[in-house]
Structure formats: C-alpha cells, structure tokens
Design a protein around this motif. Structure first.
Motif, PDB file in Angstrom:
ATOM      1  N   GLU A 140      -1.357   9.519 -12.622  1.00  0.00           N
ATOM      2  CA  GLU A 140      -2.715  10.393 -12.973  1.00  0.00           C
ATOM      3  C   GLU A 140      -3.261   9.970 -13.932  1.00  0.00           C
ATOM      4  N   GLU A 141      -3.556   9.053 -14.141  1.00  0.00           N
ATOM      5  CA  GLU A 141      -4.547   8.060 -15.387  1.00  0.00           C
ATOM      6  C   GLU A 141      -5.619   7.963 -14.717  1.00  0.00           C
ATOM      7  N   ASP A 142      -7.032   7.878 -15.583  1.00  0.00           N
ATOM      8  CA  ASP A 142      -8.116   7.301 -14.879  1.00  0.00           C
ATOM      9  C   ASP A 142      -7.961   6.086 -14.588  1.00  0.00           C
ATOM     10  N   GLU A 143      -8.510   5.186 -13.424  1.00  0.00           N
ATOM     11  CA  GLU A 143      -8.792   3.165 -13.328  1.00  0.00           C
ATOM     12  C   GLU A 143     -10.387   3.196 -14.089  1.00  0.00           C
ATOM     13  N   GLU A 144     -10.292   1.684 -14.156  1.00  0.00           N
ATOM     14  CA  GLU A 144     -11.650   1.305 -14.258  1.00  0.00           C
ATOM     15  C   GLU A 144     -11.655   0.233 -14.207  1.00  0.00           C
ATOM     16  N   SER A 187       1.016  -1.193  -0.380  1.00  0.00           N
ATOM     17  CA  SER A 187      -0.017  -0.118   0.140  1.00  0.00           C
ATOM     18  C   SER A 187       0.833   1.077  -0.069  1.00  0.00           C
ATOM     19  N   GLU A 188       2.209   1.338   0.416  1.00  0.00           N
ATOM     20  CA  GLU A 188       2.666   2.714   0.377  1.00  0.00           C
ATOM     21  C   GLU A 188       3.939   2.732  -0.668  1.00  0.00           C
ATOM     22  N   SER A 189       3.350   1.615  -1.557  1.00  0.00           N
ATOM     23  CA  SER A 189       3.724   1.895  -3.180  1.00  0.00           C
ATOM     24  C   SER A 189       3.054   2.363  -4.327  1.00  0.00           C
ATOM     25  N   CYS A 190       0.921   1.240  -4.269  1.00  0.00           N
ATOM     26  CA  CYS A 190       0.582   1.183  -5.705  1.00  0.00           C
ATOM     27  C   CYS A 190      -0.259   0.487  -4.420  1.00  0.00           C
ATOM     28  N   TYR A 191      -1.383   0.284  -5.852  1.00  0.00           N
ATOM     29  CA  TYR A 191      -2.590  -0.121  -5.485  1.00  0.00           C
ATOM     30  C   TYR A 191      -2.944  -1.269  -6.524  1.00  0.00           C
ATOM     31  N   HIS A 192      -4.084  -1.340  -6.712  1.00  0.00           N
ATOM     32  CA  HIS A 192      -4.387  -2.676  -7.721  1.00  0.00           C
ATOM     33  C   HIS A 192      -6.155  -2.149  -7.648  1.00  0.00           C
ATOM     34  N   THR A 193      -6.337  -3.062  -8.924  1.00  0.00           N
ATOM     35  CA  THR A 193      -8.114  -2.587  -9.127  1.00  0.00           C
ATOM     36  C   THR A 193      -8.076  -4.273  -9.998  1.00  0.00           C
ATOM     37  N   GLY A 244     -16.560 -14.053 -28.435  1.00  0.00           N
ATOM     38  CA  GLY A 244     -16.131 -13.720 -29.886  1.00  0.00           C
ATOM     39  C   GLY A 244     -15.108 -12.813 -29.561  1.00  0.00           C
ATOM     40  N   ASP A 245     -15.659 -11.441 -30.887  1.00  0.00           N
ATOM     41  CA  ASP A 245     -14.483 -10.918 -30.524  1.00  0.00           C
ATOM     42  C   ASP A 245     -14.878  -9.385 -29.703  1.00  0.00           C
ATOM     43  N   ALA A 246     -14.054  -9.187 -28.513  1.00  0.00           N
ATOM     44  CA  ALA A 246     -13.614  -7.473 -27.770  1.00  0.00           C
ATOM     45  C   ALA A 246     -12.569  -6.835 -28.509  1.00  0.00           C
ATOM     46  N   THR A 247     -12.651  -5.247 -27.415  1.00  0.00           N
ATOM     47  CA  THR A 247     -11.734  -4.328 -27.740  1.00  0.00           C
ATOM     48  C   THR A 247     -11.501  -4.022 -26.178  1.00  0.00           C
ATOM     49  N   PHE A 248     -10.183  -4.310 -25.753  1.00  0.00           N
ATOM     50  CA  PHE A 248      -9.333  -4.160 -24.834  1.00  0.00           C
ATOM     51  C   PHE A 248      -8.049  -3.454 -24.637  1.00  0.00           C
ATOM     52  N   VAL A 249      -8.346  -2.159 -23.594  1.00  0.00           N
ATOM     53  CA  VAL A 249      -7.636  -1.274 -23.255  1.00  0.00           C
ATOM     54  C   VAL A 249      -6.430  -1.025 -21.969  1.00  0.00           C
ATOM     55  N   ALA A 250      -5.376  -1.541 -21.888  1.00  0.00           N
ATOM     56  CA  ALA A 250      -4.321  -1.531 -20.667  1.00  0.00           C
ATOM     57  C   ALA A 250      -4.280   0.399 -20.656  1.00  0.00           C
ATOM     58  N   ARG A 251      -4.728   0.355 -19.030  1.00  0.00           N
ATOM     59  CA  ARG A 251      -4.808   2.406 -18.603  1.00  0.00           C
ATOM     60  C   ARG A 251      -3.760   1.699 -17.819  1.00  0.00           C
ATOM     61  N   ALA A 252      -3.504   1.198 -17.110  1.00  0.00           N
ATOM     62  CA  ALA A 252      -2.362   1.599 -15.770  1.00  0.00           C
ATOM     63  C   ALA A 252      -1.123   1.080 -16.400  1.00  0.00           C
ATOM     64  N   GLU A 253      -0.328   1.213 -15.532  1.00  0.00           N
ATOM     65  CA  GLU A 253       1.060   1.039 -15.477  1.00  0.00           C
ATOM     66  C   GLU A 253       1.581  -0.314 -15.630  1.00  0.00           C
ATOM     67  N   ILE A 260      -8.593  -9.368 -15.031  1.00  0.00           N
ATOM     68  CA  ILE A 260      -8.056  -7.851 -15.169  1.00  0.00           C
ATOM     69  C   ILE A 260      -7.249  -7.710 -13.619  1.00  0.00           C
ATOM     70  N   VAL A 261      -5.864  -7.882 -14.404  1.00  0.00           N
ATOM     71  CA  VAL A 261      -5.257  -6.260 -12.700  1.00  0.00           C
ATOM     72  C   VAL A 261      -4.665  -5.424 -13.226  1.00  0.00           C
ATOM     73  N   ASP A 262      -4.828  -4.162 -12.782  1.00  0.00           N
ATOM     74  CA  ASP A 262      -4.846  -3.056 -13.140  1.00  0.00           C
ATOM     75  C   ASP A 262      -3.810  -2.415 -11.693  1.00  0.00           C
ATOM     76  N   ILE A 263      -2.664  -2.465 -12.032  1.00  0.00           N
ATOM     77  CA  ILE A 263      -1.882  -1.638 -11.055  1.00  0.00           C
ATOM     78  C   ILE A 263      -1.260  -0.309 -11.104  1.00  0.00           C
ATOM     79  N   TRP A 264      -1.655   0.202 -10.299  1.00  0.00           N
ATOM     80  CA  TRP A 264      -1.069   1.680 -10.479  1.00  0.00           C
ATOM     81  C   TRP A 264      -0.426   2.067  -9.015  1.00  0.00           C
ATOM     82  N   TYR A 265       0.767   3.114  -9.715  1.00  0.00           N
ATOM     83  CA  TYR A 265       1.161   3.389  -8.446  1.00  0.00           C
ATOM     84  C   TYR A 265       1.296   4.976  -7.994  1.00  0.00           C
ATOM     85  N   HIS A 266       1.786   5.287  -6.826  1.00  0.00           N
ATOM     86  CA  HIS A 266       0.488   6.353  -6.360  1.00  0.00           C
ATOM     87  C   HIS A 266       1.309   7.866  -7.088  1.00  0.00           C
ATOM     88  N   GLY A 267       0.729   8.012  -7.137  1.00  0.00           N
ATOM     89  CA  GLY A 267       1.060   9.592  -8.303  1.00  0.00           C
ATOM     90  C   GLY A 267       0.648   9.625  -9.868  1.00  0.00           C
TER      91      GLY A 267
END
Length: 201
Positions: free
Chosen positions: A194-198, A114-120, A128-137, A185-192
């Motif tokens: 600025e991108e939106d998480e979803e 928690s002192e370094s990062c957090y996850h969603t 069938g077919d789908a679209t995926f965008v990688a948004r986190a670091e 899906i695991v998105d990992i966000w370092y503190h600081g």
C-alpha cells in the motif's frame, strides 16, 4: 535488515551458449532458481551477438553499466542501448536479440515475476552528500559509477565500492556521501503493498 552484497565476493556463471556470463546479485526467495524466483537482480557481460533467453511472465529492465552498448531487437523492433539512452524495459516473453556496438557490454538486469510483484527502476547522479529513503518492501541500491559510496544513519555505516550493492530495510533513511557517482535503484513491490512508489531520475 540491511544486507551488503560486495561485488568481490560474487562469481560469474558462464552462459551455456558461450555468449557471456552472469553474476547474480540478489534473488528472492533466496534458494530460488530460474523457474520459481519472484525477483532477481544481476550483472551480465555480453561478449558476442546473440539471442536472450525467454522468461514468460517476467518483466525485465536492462541498464548499461560498462562498454559501448548494443542494439536490442525486441520482437523485431530495434532499440539502441547507449550512454545517452542506457535503460530499456521489455517483456521477458519477447524475442530479443543483441547486436553489440563495439566490444563487450556489461549490463545491470532486473527481473520480476508479474504474478507476484513488480519493480520500478531509477538512476541517480551523486555529487557530495544526499538523502535517500527506502520506500519499497525490497530496495536494492547498486553503485554503477564512482569509486566509493558511504551510507550512514543513526544505527549503521556502510561503505560501497563500484559494483557493490545493498538491500535496504523498508522505511530506512540514509545519508549518502560520494564524490562523483551514479547509483541504480530498484524498488520491488509485491502485489498488495500500500505504500506509494517513486521513480528516481
């Protein structure tokens, strides 16, 4: 950089208490151990009832992958982990004991310091077919259900089989092609960051 992590190339490490084993999928920093990782993603098989290890300062998410699930007693409060309610989040400092429902359980685990990062964490059903965008670091995509999954864009084409994972480059856009399946899906966000998480439902 996109990194494919084939399940076939990973080896389980037995727990010291004999209650199961863990397969490490990804960790950062790459040479980190239990005491100094920023984040860690793994697959664990619980073979008998018992207590979880303590990880103070770490946030955890557990998701059922295979088996009939279990009851987790978290600081004295019971929580069912089943096909209907397969995901539970808890503090790594909590006292957690697992009681299996009917036989061994295989679970996907995410830990972030928690002192370094957090996850969603999210689950997405594919057909069938789908679209995926990688948004986190760091975005880790894991094929939890289904025989195969193909990711492709203008630069790359990647094939996954069940339990394979891939770490995706930030901002990359992919076409997903699968018959029937489920990705975690695991998105990992370092503190600081600025991108939106979803969250993905």
């Amino acid at each position: 950089m996109t990194v494919l992590i084939p399940f076939a190339g990973l080896a389980p490490v037995p727990w010291k208490n004999g209650g199961g084993s863990t397969i490490e999928i990804a960790i950062d920093p790459p040479d980190a151990g239990f005491e100094d990782f920023d984040w860690r993603v793994s697959l664990a098989t619980i073979e008998k009832d018992g207590a979880f290890s303590l990880f103070p300062g770490v946030d955890r998410t557990l998701a059922l992958v295979d088996g009939h699930g279990m009851t987790l007693e978290i600081d004295g409060e019971p929580t069912m982990v089943t096909d209907l309610e397969p995901v539970v989040a808890f503090d790594g400092a909590s006292q957690v004991t697992a009681k299996l429902s009917r036989g061994p359980s295989t679970d996907f685990n995410v830990m972030t310091r928690s002192e370094s990062c957090y996850h969603t964490f999210g689950r997405r059903r594919l057909s069938g077919d789908a679209t995926f965008v990688a948004r986190a670091e760091f975005t880790v995509l894991f094929l939890a259900e289904g025989d195969t999954l193909e990711l492709r864009n203008e630069k790359e084409r990647i094939g996954l089989v069940r339990f394979d994972a891939v770490v995706l480059e930030p901002g990359s856009v992919w076409k997903l092609e699968a018959g029937q399946g489920m990705i975690y899906i695991v998105d990992i966000w370092y503190h600081g960051d600025e991108e939106d998480e979803e969250r993905y439902e």
